[in-house]
Write an enzyme that holds these catalytic residues in place. Sequence first.
Site, mmCIF file in Angstrom:
data_model
loop_
_atom_site.group_PDB
_atom_site.id
_atom_site.type_symbol
_atom_site.label_atom_id
_atom_site.label_comp_id
_atom_site.label_asym_id
_atom_site.label_seq_id
_atom_site.Cartn_x
_atom_site.Cartn_y
_atom_site.Cartn_z
ATOM 1 C CG ASP A 142 -2.164 0.907 1.331
ATOM 2 O OD1 ASP A 142 -2.267 1.198 -0.096
ATOM 3 O OD2 ASP A 142 -2.592 1.310 2.334
ATOM 4 C CB SER A 173 -7.416 2.687 -0.190
ATOM 5 O OG SER A 173 -5.745 2.856 0.454
ATOM 6 C CD GLN A 178 -4.087 1.212 -3.367
ATOM 7 O OE1 GLN A 178 -3.685 2.232 -2.920
ATOM 8 N NE2 GLN A 178 -4.339 0.629 -2.105
#
Length: 285
Positions: free
Chosen positions: A201, A225, A275
Amino acid sequence: MTETARIAVEELRNLLTVEEIDTGIFRGAASAEQPGRVYGGQVVAQALAAAARGVDPERQAHSLHAYFLRAGEAGRPIIYRVLPDFDGGSFSNRRVVAMQGGKPILNLAASFHRQEEGLSHAEPAPDVPMPEQCPDFREALAATGQKLPGFLLDRLAAFDMRPCPPVTGGALPRRQQWFRLARPLNEDAVMQRVILAYASDFALISTALMPQGLGFFSPGVTGASLDHAIWFHRTPPMDDWLLYAMDSPWSGHARGFARGAIYTRSGELVASVAQEGLLRVKSQA
């Protein structure tokens, strides 16, 4: 290796080692004593650690898909409920719901596969300088006069990180950085994947801000996110240098999409990441 790095790596291992408190129910430790939004990579990693409990050790996670539902609180433990949906001849599947205060903050599905041989190919790693030729990220930030929030520096303390020189030209915004644990842990394949999930991440969605010359901590920028997916192609050697190559093919409608490929020092592709995140920019006028 400094004592600070040793403590940071041990704390990371403890953070990502979930505790079973009942059948299929696990508790993940809080990451901070102070209130604030929990790091998304922590929730994904703890959820994967919970999902892996009870799965045949001959089967390792090959993919996970997660949706972030609510912002979690860093100062509170997280409860993970694991649903053992499927155990077949070659694959196992687990669903995980992460909860705080009785409300879901993340849903995750993970699939596990026994080792098999088969056809293979992989995109080669980009041609970038080796980590010894790249600056430590703290030195790189200091050289540009930038400062990261204290909580982010704490989050990165368990890792050595070295950004590669900026990529210029080409159709897509791109960034690459080397990273590894600040000290060897010699952990098993499960924990290696869990730690990679945590690190995956880092900086990924901010790649979608590069065309506008912005970053995640630029004035007026808010983001979060929305979902996160990882495909594990092999066990990642977290004790050695890994190259994270990121790009962003699209952003729009207050969302941005970014992709990542993670390679070993020798150029083997170990994981692919994708993502989408919420990206809002308030006018400074």
